[in-house]
Design a protein around this motif. Sequence first.
Motif, PDB file in Angstrom:
ATOM      1  N   UNK A 191     -10.246   7.445  -4.655  1.00  0.00           N
ATOM      2  CA  UNK A 191      -8.634   7.449  -4.723  1.00  0.00           C
ATOM      3  C   UNK A 191      -8.226   6.370  -3.464  1.00  0.00           C
ATOM      4  N   UNK A 192      -8.962   6.170  -2.425  1.00  0.00           N
ATOM      5  CA  UNK A 192      -8.625   5.594  -1.325  1.00  0.00           C
ATOM      6  C   UNK A 192      -9.048   3.944  -1.618  1.00  0.00           C
ATOM      7  N   UNK A 193     -10.196   3.847  -2.488  1.00  0.00           N
ATOM      8  CA  UNK A 193     -10.674   2.534  -2.940  1.00  0.00           C
ATOM      9  C   UNK A 193      -9.492   2.119  -4.048  1.00  0.00           C
ATOM     10  N   UNK A 194      -9.108   3.075  -4.956  1.00  0.00           N
ATOM     11  CA  UNK A 194      -8.152   2.545  -5.809  1.00  0.00           C
ATOM     12  C   UNK A 194      -6.611   2.246  -4.981  1.00  0.00           C
ATOM     13  N   UNK A 195      -6.317   2.853  -4.215  1.00  0.00           N
ATOM     14  CA  UNK A 195      -4.905   2.532  -3.394  1.00  0.00           C
ATOM     15  C   UNK A 195      -5.316   1.104  -2.771  1.00  0.00           C
ATOM     16  N   UNK A 196      -6.600   1.173  -2.018  1.00  0.00           N
ATOM     17  CA  UNK A 196      -6.848  -0.316  -1.396  1.00  0.00           C
ATOM     18  C   UNK A 196      -6.617  -1.356  -2.643  1.00  0.00           C
ATOM     19  N   UNK A 197      -7.317  -1.382  -3.850  1.00  0.00           N
ATOM     20  CA  UNK A 197      -7.453  -2.305  -4.770  1.00  0.00           C
ATOM     21  C   UNK A 197      -5.755  -2.508  -5.164  1.00  0.00           C
ATOM     22  N   UNK A 198      -5.112  -1.366  -5.388  1.00  0.00           N
ATOM     23  CA  UNK A 198      -3.672  -1.672  -5.711  1.00  0.00           C
ATOM     24  C   UNK A 198      -2.853  -2.463  -4.596  1.00  0.00           C
ATOM     25  N   UNK A 199      -3.011  -2.154  -3.603  1.00  0.00           N
ATOM     26  CA  UNK A 199      -2.483  -2.762  -2.158  1.00  0.00           C
ATOM     27  C   UNK A 199      -3.006  -4.235  -2.028  1.00  0.00           C
ATOM     28  N   UNK A 200      -4.288  -4.556  -2.314  1.00  0.00           N
ATOM     29  CA  UNK A 200      -4.837  -5.876  -2.092  1.00  0.00           C
ATOM     30  C   UNK A 200      -4.195  -6.568  -3.487  1.00  0.00           C
ATOM     31  N   UNK A 201      -3.989  -6.048  -4.562  1.00  0.00           N
ATOM     32  CA  UNK A 201      -3.520  -6.785  -5.597  1.00  0.00           C
ATOM     33  C   UNK A 201      -2.040  -7.041  -5.740  1.00  0.00           C
ATOM     34  N   UNK A 202      -1.405  -6.220  -5.003  1.00  0.00           N
ATOM     35  CA  UNK A 202      -0.005  -6.531  -4.885  1.00  0.00           C
ATOM     36  C   UNK A 202       0.442  -6.633  -3.289  1.00  0.00           C
ATOM     37  N   UNK A 203      -0.575  -7.356  -2.464  1.00  0.00           N
ATOM     38  CA  UNK A 203      -0.274  -7.554  -1.045  1.00  0.00           C
ATOM     39  C   UNK A 203       1.035  -8.383  -0.564  1.00  0.00           C
ATOM     40  N   UNK A 204       1.464  -9.222  -1.703  1.00  0.00           N
ATOM     41  CA  UNK A 204       2.358 -10.170  -1.515  1.00  0.00           C
ATOM     42  C   UNK A 204       3.728  -9.396  -1.901  1.00  0.00           C
ATOM     43  N   UNK A 205       3.669  -8.362  -2.404  1.00  0.00           N
ATOM     44  CA  UNK A 205       5.111  -7.710  -2.859  1.00  0.00           C
ATOM     45  C   UNK A 205       5.950  -7.010  -1.660  1.00  0.00           C
ATOM     46  N   UNK A 206       7.030  -6.957  -1.643  1.00  0.00           N
ATOM     47  CA  UNK A 206       7.896  -6.573  -0.511  1.00  0.00           C
ATOM     48  C   UNK A 206       7.646  -5.364  -0.169  1.00  0.00           C
ATOM     49  N   UNK A 207       7.043  -4.136  -0.870  1.00  0.00           N
ATOM     50  CA  UNK A 207       6.850  -2.864  -0.355  1.00  0.00           C
ATOM     51  C   UNK A 207       5.610  -2.684   0.357  1.00  0.00           C
ATOM     52  N   UNK A 208       4.498  -3.355  -0.016  1.00  0.00           N
ATOM     53  CA  UNK A 208       3.344  -3.709   0.870  1.00  0.00           C
ATOM     54  C   UNK A 208       3.919  -4.473   2.169  1.00  0.00           C
ATOM     55  N   UNK A 209       4.290  -5.544   2.018  1.00  0.00           N
ATOM     56  CA  UNK A 209       4.458  -6.492   3.277  1.00  0.00           C
ATOM     57  C   UNK A 209       5.404  -5.664   4.398  1.00  0.00           C
ATOM     58  N   UNK A 210       6.380  -5.009   3.555  1.00  0.00           N
ATOM     59  CA  UNK A 210       7.350  -4.306   4.534  1.00  0.00           C
ATOM     60  C   UNK A 210       6.683  -3.027   5.273  1.00  0.00           C
ATOM     61  N   UNK A 211       5.732  -2.423   5.084  1.00  0.00           N
ATOM     62  CA  UNK A 211       4.918  -1.292   5.370  1.00  0.00           C
ATOM     63  C   UNK A 211       3.678  -1.822   6.228  1.00  0.00           C
ATOM     64  N   UNK A 212       3.906  -3.008   6.810  1.00  0.00           N
ATOM     65  CA  UNK A 212       2.542  -3.324   7.846  1.00  0.00           C
ATOM     66  C   UNK A 212       1.303  -3.251   7.135  1.00  0.00           C
ATOM     67  N   UNK A 213       0.886  -4.379   6.103  1.00  0.00           N
ATOM     68  CA  UNK A 213       0.164  -4.069   5.426  1.00  0.00           C
ATOM     69  C   UNK A 213      -1.412  -4.061   6.156  1.00  0.00           C
ATOM     70  N   UNK A 214      -1.627  -4.536   7.152  1.00  0.00           N
ATOM     71  CA  UNK A 214      -2.757  -4.489   8.027  1.00  0.00           C
ATOM     72  C   UNK A 214      -3.101  -3.217   8.432  1.00  0.00           C
ATOM     73  N   UNK A 215      -2.016  -2.379   8.979  1.00  0.00           N
ATOM     74  CA  UNK A 215      -2.282  -1.087   9.360  1.00  0.00           C
ATOM     75  C   UNK A 215      -2.531  -0.085   8.037  1.00  0.00           C
ATOM     76  N   UNK A 216      -1.717  -0.568   6.843  1.00  0.00           N
ATOM     77  CA  UNK A 216      -2.118   0.128   5.713  1.00  0.00           C
ATOM     78  C   UNK A 216      -3.599   0.090   5.451  1.00  0.00           C
ATOM     79  N   UNK A 217      -4.230  -0.924   5.401  1.00  0.00           N
ATOM     80  CA  UNK A 217      -5.598  -1.109   5.005  1.00  0.00           C
ATOM     81  C   UNK A 217      -6.377  -0.626   5.992  1.00  0.00           C
ATOM     82  N   UNK A 218      -6.393  -0.400   7.350  1.00  0.00           N
ATOM     83  CA  UNK A 218      -6.959   0.241   8.498  1.00  0.00           C
ATOM     84  C   UNK A 218      -6.756   1.776   8.198  1.00  0.00           C
ATOM     85  N   UNK A 219      -5.623   1.998   7.627  1.00  0.00           N
ATOM     86  CA  UNK A 219      -5.584   3.528   7.548  1.00  0.00           C
ATOM     87  C   UNK A 219      -6.347   4.049   6.134  1.00  0.00           C
ATOM     88  N   UNK A 220      -6.365   3.190   5.262  1.00  0.00           N
ATOM     89  CA  UNK A 220      -7.022   3.438   3.872  1.00  0.00           C
ATOM     90  C   UNK A 220      -8.671   3.449   4.317  1.00  0.00           C
TER      91      UNK A 220
END
Length: 843
Positions: A588-617
């Motif tokens: 599930x973590x890997x799946x979420x990470x794939x989703x976030x990587x694929x949509x990394x330029x979308x506002x909802x990913x960028x507005x939630x500090x994508x670097x910390x999100x990836x580190x958290x995942x």
Amino acid sequence: MNSSVSCQIRRRFKLNGMYKGGDLIIGGLFEVQYLKTFPVLSFRTEPELAQCENFYMTSFQQAQTMVFAINEINNNPNLLPNIMLGYQIYDNCLRLGVAFRAATALVSGKEVSLSHLNCTGPPPVIGIIGDPGSTNSIAISRVLGLFRVPMVSYYATCSCLSDRKKYPSFFRTIPSDAFQVRAMMQILTHFGWTWVGLLYSDDDYGKHAAQSFHQEIQLVGGCVAFSEILPSDNNPKEIQRIMSVIQDSTGMVVVVFSTSSYLLPLVDEMLLKNVTGRQWIASEAWATSPVLLDPRLMPVLGGTLGIAIRRGEIEGIGDFLLHLRPDNDPENSMVRIFWESMFGCKIKNEGHEGEKMCTGQEDLSTTDTAYTDVSELRASYNVYKAVYALAHALHDLMQCEEGRGPFSEKTCADKNNLQPWQVVHYLQKVNFATGFGDRVSFDKNGDALAIYDVMNWQPSSDGSIIVRTVGVVDEGAASGKVLTLNEDELYWNFDTRKPPRSVCSESCPPGTRRARRKGLPVCCFDCLPCADGEISNTTDSTECIPCPDEFWSNPDKDQCIPKEVEYLSYEEPLGISLTTASLLGTCFCALVMIIFVHHRNTPIVRSNNSELSFLLLLSLKLCFLCVLLFIGRPQLWTCQLRHAVFGISFVLCVSSILVKTMVVIAVFKSSRPEGKSAMKWFGAAQQRGTVLVLTALQVVICAVWLSNASPTPHRNSQYIRSKIVFECAVGSVVGFSMLLGYIGLLAATSFLLAFLARNLPDSFNEAKFITFSMLIFCAVWITFVPAYVSSPGKYAVAVEIFAILASSFGLLVAIFAPKCFIIILHPERNTKKAIMGRGTQSQ
């Protein structure tokens, strides 16, 4: 000094006997006649000598056996060559007084006077065969022992005669009463009879035997079910009482030390009342008694087992007995009396008118008496062995070589002036075998090797009772097997035709122990199962043995088997479930990470500090994967890594959330005029640095813990005594507490900050998701502590894994599920306008 002075015998006694001269004379004492009447005593005149009557054919056969043995020895060129043995045999009339007179006559001689001035010199006889009675032997041996004259009895069984201090020159070829009891114990032990009744006669023989029996049966683990004295007066009420005791007892085996005269009234009463079904064990006093061999007594006494004096075979004795003829030699008055008793005639023409006269040529082969019956040579066989024992002692004495002798200065005995004590020395060391194959030797007390025949009372074809030899009790057996029984020839007087069971309680099998019943003998007990962790691997064990530390009792409690080693393994359902959950969480973590990587330029990913999100995942993935270190057989490296990886992963996760919360708050403050400078303290470098520093503190805690008191594999048997829990000992409780405490401190701080920022505008509000996730996280770990402490064995590990998985899934779902929901299912909301619109509406 007057040379005519000599020793004078004050009085000579009239004694019936037999005599034959020789180089060395052996004396003999036998119970040939019975003193039936006593002379009238008067204080005015000297009493007349008592007259002996009632001739005993069996005893005369024993006396003739002594004569036969001496003749056989004289004709043997290999035993006492060039030496002729003679004999002087007297009748003791079954009376102590007569026996004592006969013994003194043997040691003092027949001469009226002695030429020795000091009345010294060796006695006329070199040794005495007899006396058959224990009472007589006690009295005679006390006197003969003073002069060390050897006396070899063939029938005296009293255990008291084994006292070497009182009777230094007494020997016997019949076992003592102590051996008799031990022989009977062999039979009881062989058949497993531990619960037996005891009957004994009201005399010295019965009482001494009963006392020995009580002592011996305790040594073999048996008990006496009842103990009764057979009355000497045949009291009917007492007989009936004893019969009732036997009938009511659960003891199926009855041991009897008595003569037939004591036992017969009881047997008659039992036959009258039809009290049967008992196994009788007979002492040698009645094992072959003809009085009880009555066909009518078969229902009661049939199948009796007993011991008897060893029966032997003496080649040529039958012909010798039949060729006996009377003569006119007055020294052999015993033969004359025997002949007259046998044929009812008189040898000399000095009887009353009309009495039958003997020709001296009567044929003994036509008679059928105990004298001519050589089928059961028991006492006679003991006489035969006694004569040969003396002969072998004399032979060894004569073979002594000067300079190699056993006496002072290695001297030998003076063959021309033998002293009785010298014969005693050699008699103590004799060791030979009879022609029948029995070995004869004496122990330090003068007792012969114990050997008995085992007798069984069986019905014959004509309805009578026959006593058959079915075994031997031989303490000197070369094979070491004391009791030898031919069980196929045994007759059991029971419907099953098998030996009875006679036990108060059945044997306790392995896995149980005996618990004695209060107020009852030790043979009465209950069988209690051994406690867990204890075993008994023998029958009738009195206690259970604890198993060693790493062993446990099997279900039957009769073996210690290695304890089951318990740990959370990959093969069991619980381990499989937790492993599956761990891998699912990682996926599930890997799946979420794939989703976030694929949509990394979308506002909802960028507005939630994508670097910390990836580190958290990434940290959540490590949290899920560290579960695998807790499953499987503990090893040193897994024990050291599991808590370190767990602690560092969770600190990395929680510190990421903490920084993420702080960034959310800083962003909100920067949107206001007074807080525009807040974001300069929360740039990307500061965020990474904060996470790194917070994680580094946990790394330091783990390093100090592992270096000082590292967790190690530990086999713990305190939780469950029947199992060994293979676990990782934490090593240092302080180190483990600091690890958990640091995680808890970061989680509490994150929860507090997120809770305070939960009402921020939606456009920037991730705080309420973090609040909910940290609430789950804290709730899980607060409940973990008591659950972990109270869970035994592998379940404590399962509780810790569950806490890791639950908190990890809680963080993953609470923080990332809403974002993935919008990204995947509602992409129309994943725009800056939509996000800002929600924010405007919420204001």
